[in-house]
Structure formats: structure tokens, C-alpha cells
Design a protein around this motif. Structure first.
Motif, PDB file in Angstrom:
ATOM      1  N   UNK A 202       0.820  -1.214   0.000  1.00 21.28           N
ATOM      2  CA  UNK A 202       0.000   0.000   0.000  1.00 21.28           C
ATOM      3  C   UNK A 202       0.852   1.261   0.000  1.00 21.28           C
ATOM      4  N   UNK A 203       0.248   2.331  -0.512  1.00 22.12           N
ATOM      5  CA  UNK A 203       0.922   3.633  -0.546  1.00 22.12           C
ATOM      6  C   UNK A 203       0.781   4.367   0.777  1.00 22.12           C
ATOM      7  N   UNK A 204      -0.193   3.954   1.599  1.00 19.19           N
ATOM      8  CA  UNK A 204      -0.403   4.590   2.900  1.00 19.19           C
ATOM      9  C   UNK A 204      -1.302   3.711   3.760  1.00 19.19           C
ATOM     10  N   UNK A 205      -1.146   3.859   5.070  1.00 26.44           N
ATOM     11  CA  UNK A 205      -2.032   3.208   6.030  1.00 26.44           C
ATOM     12  C   UNK A 205      -2.764   4.285   6.811  1.00 26.44           C
ATOM     13  N   UNK A 206      -4.053   4.064   7.053  1.00 25.22           N
ATOM     14  CA  UNK A 206      -4.835   4.953   7.919  1.00 25.22           C
ATOM     15  C   UNK A 206      -5.147   4.177   9.186  1.00 25.22           C
ATOM     16  N   UNK A 207      -4.577   4.614  10.298  1.00 28.64           N
ATOM     17  CA  UNK A 207      -4.796   3.941  11.572  1.00 28.64           C
ATOM     18  C   UNK A 207      -5.970   4.571  12.300  1.00 28.64           C
TER      19      UNK A 207
ATOM     20  N   UNK B 221      -1.292   7.612   8.515  1.00 28.29           N
ATOM     21  CA  UNK B 221      -2.166   8.733   8.848  1.00 28.29           C
ATOM     22  C   UNK B 221      -3.138   8.349   9.969  1.00 28.29           C
ATOM     23  N   UNK B 222      -3.407   9.278  10.912  1.00 26.54           N
ATOM     24  CA  UNK B 222      -4.369   8.987  11.975  1.00 26.54           C
ATOM     25  C   UNK B 222      -5.798   9.224  11.495  1.00 26.54           C
ATOM     26  N   UNK B 223      -6.667   8.264  11.778  1.00 29.44           N
ATOM     27  CA  UNK B 223      -8.055   8.404  11.372  1.00 29.44           C
ATOM     28  C   UNK B 223      -8.980   8.846  12.492  1.00 29.44           C
ATOM     29  N   UNK B 224      -8.436   8.893  13.726  1.00 24.10           N
ATOM     30  CA  UNK B 224      -9.245   9.372  14.848  1.00 24.10           C
ATOM     31  C   UNK B 224      -8.427  10.361  15.678  1.00 24.10           C
ATOM     32  N   UNK B 225      -9.115  11.124  16.501  1.00 20.42           N
ATOM     33  CA  UNK B 225      -8.486  12.024  17.463  1.00 20.42           C
ATOM     34  C   UNK B 225      -8.615  11.418  18.851  1.00 20.42           C
ATOM     35  N   UNK B 226      -7.493  11.136  19.490  1.00 21.85           N
ATOM     36  CA  UNK B 226      -7.526  10.592  20.847  1.00 21.85           C
ATOM     37  C   UNK B 226      -7.929  11.708  21.807  1.00 21.85           C
ATOM     38  N   UNK B 227      -8.928  11.457  22.642  1.00 26.58           N
ATOM     39  CA  UNK B 227      -9.532  12.526  23.425  1.00 26.58           C
ATOM     40  C   UNK B 227      -9.148  12.506  24.900  1.00 26.58           C
TER      41      UNK B 227
END
Length: 222
Positions: free
Chosen positions: A86-91, A111-117
Motif C-alpha cells: 500500500x501507498x499509505x495506512x490509515x490507523x 495517517x491517523x483516522x481518529x483524534x484521541x480525546x
């Protein structure tokens, strides 16, 4: 439990704009419990990305994969031989996930797919609230089992400020003054006089202020 929130789809699309082949990687840990990063959410996000890209006239690939955990190196082994396709992973794990993936696969953009709160717990289904700031030196037993560091807007440890009124914090009427709750709890337990005791100054050496922390358990190391 670590609580997170999904990033807007538009933000993720912009992250992967020049990445034809993308893998969305989920985690069966905390983010599954709070319904932002488990296998179901991986499917929803991947599908949404595919639909959005198709509408834009793009034919890029978006695949799905869910790990048992992204914060343990042994589980990342499942991606060996696969991530390189893959060209990128979205975690869509907590903030630890994309960092561990980046270290494991240094040549692949992550790349991050969520914001840790925050670290918290469930009040009811779909409602979570902050309860801990991970200061590393827990002293809630001095306050009736309630944490003024995490639950006071000013992290006051010696009583309420002048802004509290009728048991509520000055920041909002739906936010309880934790010191009001502490006093009520200590009084109910017959321990109110303990709040007058002068304790040694809390050590903050174990908190984030001292830089990134590492915990070593020699009895568990192999």
C-alpha cells in the motif's frame, strides 16, 4: 479506557489525496469499545472513502484490516508482507497506533483516522466521561476516591475555587464541581476532617511534565 473521536471524512480524504492504494487499519482494543476504531468502523470508513473517491472519478483502492491491538509489537506482525503493498495506512487506533505503525513500517506514510480525546469510562451506552490524566501517582484515596486533577477544571487539590456555585463549576451549569462531590462523599463516610490534613506536596515526577514515560517490568521481560 482511551476515548477517541473519528476525524472528519474530508480531513482523511485530504491526507490520502495522492495515495492510490490505501489500507484502513483498525484495533480491537479501547477504540472498539468506544465505537470509533473496531472492525465495524474500519468497514464504514473504508466504504465511505471508496464512495467518496468514486464520486470524484477516482479508481483508487481502499482495503480493510483490523489488528487485535496496535499498541503491542507482536500483533503488528500480522501486517508484515501486507503493509508494503500500500501507498499509505490509515490507523483508527488511539494515538499510539499510528506511531507504532510508523516505527514498524518506516517507509510507508501512516495517517491517523481518529483524534484521541481522554482516558475515561462509560456513564451509559454512548456516553463517556474523563476520569484520569495519567499523572502516575494516584492519590484519589485522599479525596473520597474522586480525582480533582482530572475532574476539576483548574485541577485544584486544596478545595473549590470561588467560581463554583450550587455544586456546579463556573465553566458550565451541567458540570459538577468535583470538590462539592468530594466534600459530600467524605462527609457521608464520616471522614470530612481528613480534608483538613496537610499532606506532603504531590510528586509530579511521574507525570507527563517530565517527558515521555517508559514503564519497565523486569518480571515480565523475556
Amino acid at each position: 479506557m482511551i476515548i477517541g473521536d473519528s476525524k472528519p471524512l474530508e480531513e482523511i480524504l485530504e491526507m490520502i489525496r495522492d495515495k492510490p492504494k490505501v489500507l484502513v487499519v483498525g484495533c480491537r482494543g479501547c477504540v472498539t469499545v468506544c465505537n470509533v476504531g473496531g472492525e465495524k468502523e474500519v468497514g464504514i470508513l473504508a466504504s465511505s472513502l471508496r464512495i467518496a473517491r468514486k464520486k470524484a472519478g477516482e479508481q483508487e483502492t481502499v482495503d480493510e484490516f483490523t489488528l487485535e491491538r496496535q499498541c503491542d509489537p507482536e500483533y503488528l506482525e500480522e501486517l508484515e508482507g501486507k503493509a508494503g503493498e500500500y501507498d499509505a495506512l490509515v490507523s483508527i487506533a488511539c494515538g499510539v497506533g499510528p506511531q507504532f505503525l510508523s516505527e514498524r513500517f518506516p517507509n510507508i506514510p501512516i495517517f491517523p483516522g481518529i483524534n484521541t480525546t481522554f482516558i475515561g469510562g462509560a456513564l451509559e451506552h454512548g456516553v463517556w466521561t474523563e476520569r484520569c490524566q495519567s499523572c502516575g501517582n494516584c492519590i484519589v484515596h485522599h479525596f473520597g476516591g474522586l480525582c480533582p486533577i482530572a475532574r476539576c477544571s483548574k485541577s485544584l487539590m486544596n478545595g473549590p475555587c470561588g467560581g463554583s456555585a450550587n455544586g456546579k463549576c463556573e465553566i458550565a451549569q451541567d458540570v459538577d464541581c468535583i470538590w462539592h462531590l468530594i466534600v459530600e462523599k467524605m462527609e457521608a463516610m464520616g471522614r470530612l476532617e481528613e480534608l483538613e490534613r496537610v499532606w506532603p506536596v504531590k510528586s509530579w515526577l511521574t507525570s507527563r511534565d517530565g517527558g515521555p514515560r517508559t514503564r519497565i517490568r523486569e518480571d515480565l521481560k523475556q
